[in-house]
Motif scaffolding. Structure first.
Motif, PDB file in Angstrom:
ATOM      1  N   ALA A 125      -9.876   4.019   2.634  1.00 21.60           N
ATOM      2  CA  ALA A 125      -9.974   2.695   1.843  1.00 21.60           C
ATOM      3  C   ALA A 125      -9.556   1.714   2.004  1.00 21.60           C
ATOM      4  CB  ALA A 125     -10.501   3.180   0.344  1.00 21.60           C
ATOM      5  N   PHE A 126      -8.203   2.125   2.424  1.00 23.27           N
ATOM      6  CA  PHE A 126      -7.080   1.122   3.047  1.00 23.27           C
ATOM      7  C   PHE A 126      -6.914   0.510   3.900  1.00 23.27           C
ATOM      8  CE2 PHE A 126      -3.382   3.105   0.411  1.00 23.27           C
ATOM      9  CZ  PHE A 126      -3.966   2.872  -0.670  1.00 23.27           C
TER      10      PHE A 126
ATOM     11  N   TYR B 194       1.030  -0.951  -0.353  1.00 23.97           N
ATOM     12  CA  TYR B 194      -0.097   0.299   0.285  1.00 23.97           C
ATOM     13  C   TYR B 194       0.895   1.433  -0.094  1.00 23.97           C
ATOM     14  CZ  TYR B 194      -3.904  -3.728   0.971  1.00 23.97           C
ATOM     15  OH  TYR B 194      -4.150  -3.641   1.630  1.00 23.97           O
ATOM     16  N   GLN B 195       0.803   2.254  -0.882  1.00 20.70           N
ATOM     17  CA  GLN B 195       1.292   3.480  -0.872  1.00 20.70           C
ATOM     18  C   GLN B 195       0.228   4.615  -1.013  1.00 20.70           C
ATOM     19  OE1 GLN B 195       3.426   2.505  -4.550  1.00 20.70           O
ATOM     20  NE2 GLN B 195       5.403   2.430  -3.208  1.00 20.70           N
ATOM     21  N   PHE B 196       0.654   5.485   0.176  1.00 22.05           N
ATOM     22  CA  PHE B 196      -0.197   6.800   0.589  1.00 22.05           C
ATOM     23  C   PHE B 196       0.853   7.759   1.131  1.00 22.05           C
ATOM     24  CE2 PHE B 196      -0.147   4.068   3.959  1.00 22.05           C
ATOM     25  CZ  PHE B 196      -0.123   4.943   5.535  1.00 22.05           C
ATOM     26  N   SER B 197      -0.255   9.129   0.688  1.00 21.44           N
ATOM     27  CA  SER B 197       0.563  10.032   1.603  1.00 21.44           C
ATOM     28  C   SER B 197      -0.414  10.811   3.039  1.00 21.44           C
ATOM     29  CB  SER B 197       0.842  11.352   0.496  1.00 21.44           C
ATOM     30  OG  SER B 197      -0.227  11.354   0.333  1.00 21.44           O
TER      31      SER B 197
ATOM     32  N   THR C  16       5.346   3.491   2.615  1.00 23.07           N
ATOM     33  CA  THR C  16       4.932   2.302   1.251  1.00 23.07           C
ATOM     34  C   THR C  16       4.650   1.678   2.787  1.00 23.07           C
ATOM     35  OG1 THR C  16       6.489   2.578  -0.304  1.00 23.07           O
ATOM     36  CG2 THR C  16       5.794   0.349   0.135  1.00 23.07           C
ATOM     37  N   LEU C  17       3.675   0.579   3.159  1.00 25.94           N
ATOM     38  CA  LEU C  17       3.227   0.216   3.890  1.00 25.94           C
ATOM     39  C   LEU C  17       3.420  -1.388   3.167  1.00 25.94           C
ATOM     40  CD1 LEU C  17       2.261  -0.021   7.189  1.00 25.94           C
ATOM     41  CD2 LEU C  17      -0.272  -0.430   6.161  1.00 25.94           C
ATOM     42  N   LEU C  18       3.882  -2.454   3.684  1.00 28.59           N
ATOM     43  CA  LEU C  18       3.785  -4.105   3.536  1.00 28.59           C
ATOM     44  C   LEU C  18       2.939  -4.802   4.280  1.00 28.59           C
ATOM     45  CD1 LEU C  18       7.165  -3.420   2.391  1.00 28.59           C
ATOM     46  CD2 LEU C  18       5.581  -4.015   0.730  1.00 28.59           C
ATOM     47  N   VAL C  19       1.773  -5.409   4.001  1.00 23.84           N
ATOM     48  CA  VAL C  19       1.466  -6.206   5.154  1.00 23.84           C
ATOM     49  C   VAL C  19       1.343  -7.572   4.177  1.00 23.84           C
ATOM     50  CG1 VAL C  19      -0.914  -6.617   6.227  1.00 23.84           C
ATOM     51  CG2 VAL C  19      -0.543  -4.226   5.561  1.00 23.84           C
TER      52      VAL C  19
ATOM     53  N   VAL D 188       7.618  -1.096   6.893  1.00 24.07           N
ATOM     54  CA  VAL D 188       7.262   0.196   6.298  1.00 24.07           C
ATOM     55  C   VAL D 188       8.473   0.736   6.134  1.00 24.07           C
ATOM     56  CG1 VAL D 188       6.977   2.887   7.512  1.00 24.07           C
ATOM     57  CG2 VAL D 188       5.598   0.866   8.260  1.00 24.07           C
ATOM     58  N   ILE D 189       8.120   1.415   4.967  1.00 25.26           N
ATOM     59  CA  ILE D 189       9.243   2.484   4.308  1.00 25.26           C
ATOM     60  C   ILE D 189       8.749   3.564   4.161  1.00 25.26           C
ATOM     61  CG2 ILE D 189      10.553   2.922   2.118  1.00 25.26           C
ATOM     62  CD1 ILE D 189      10.150  -0.059   1.373  1.00 25.26           C
ATOM     63  N   VAL D 190       9.978   4.288   4.618  1.00 23.08           N
ATOM     64  CA  VAL D 190       9.399   6.031   4.796  1.00 23.08           C
ATOM     65  C   VAL D 190      10.387   6.928   3.886  1.00 23.08           C
ATOM     66  CG1 VAL D 190       9.084   7.767   6.156  1.00 23.08           C
ATOM     67  CG2 VAL D 190       7.729   6.663   6.275  1.00 23.08           C
ATOM     68  N   LYS D 191      11.162   7.627   2.909  1.00 23.87           N
ATOM     69  CA  LYS D 191      12.746   7.825   3.211  1.00 23.87           C
ATOM     70  C   LYS D 191      13.556   7.205   2.707  1.00 23.87           C
ATOM     71  CE  LYS D 191      11.548  12.986   3.643  1.00 23.87           C
ATOM     72  NZ  LYS D 191      11.763  14.138   4.570  1.00 23.87           N
ATOM     73  N   ASN D 192      13.629   6.203   1.667  1.00 23.14           N
ATOM     74  CA  ASN D 192      14.492   5.007   1.510  1.00 23.14           C
ATOM     75  C   ASN D 192      14.688   4.085   3.175  1.00 23.14           C
ATOM     76  OD1 ASN D 192      14.134   4.819  -1.650  1.00 23.14           O
ATOM     77  ND2 ASN D 192      15.418   6.946  -1.612  1.00 23.14           N
TER      78      ASN D 192
END
Length: 99
Positions: free
Chosen positions: A30-31, A7-10, A96-99, A53-57
């Motif tokens: 929605a997510f 899932y990618q979002f701001s 970027t969230l990886l579930v 989670v990924i934030v700013k690499n």
């Protein structure tokens, strides 16, 4: 991260108003709905679900929590991760969230 749903979002980084309050981002409605409907079986106690989670690499393993008051998941962003990614309260960040 094979086998994970991405899932990618701001989202806005906010601080809980308790003493020493944690910092969070709130997942989009929605997510949250999709994750809750399809993956709730993965939840552990108190609506906690393990994620990556990924934030700013910067990536790390953590958990999201289902907040029944807002009917959405929230993602805590610990001080160490905020410092590494150079983010602060009220910043809008790409997640970027990886579930």
């Amino acid at each position: 991260m094979e086998g994970k749903i991405k899932y990618q979002f701001s989202a806005l980084l906010w601080k809980h108003n308790s003493e020493g309050g944690w910092h969070f981002v709130t997942l989009p409605k929605a997510f949250s709905k999709e994750i809750r409907e399809t993956l709730q079986w993965q939840e552990e106690g108190w609506g906690r679900m393990k994620t990556s989670v990924i934030v700013k690499n910067i990536n790390w393993n953590t958990s999201i929590w289902f907040d029944t008051k807002i009917n959405r998941y929230i993602l805590p962003i610990k001080a160490e991760s905020r410092k590494k990614a150079n983010i602060k309260k009220d910043d809008t960040i790409q997640v970027t969230l990886l579930v």
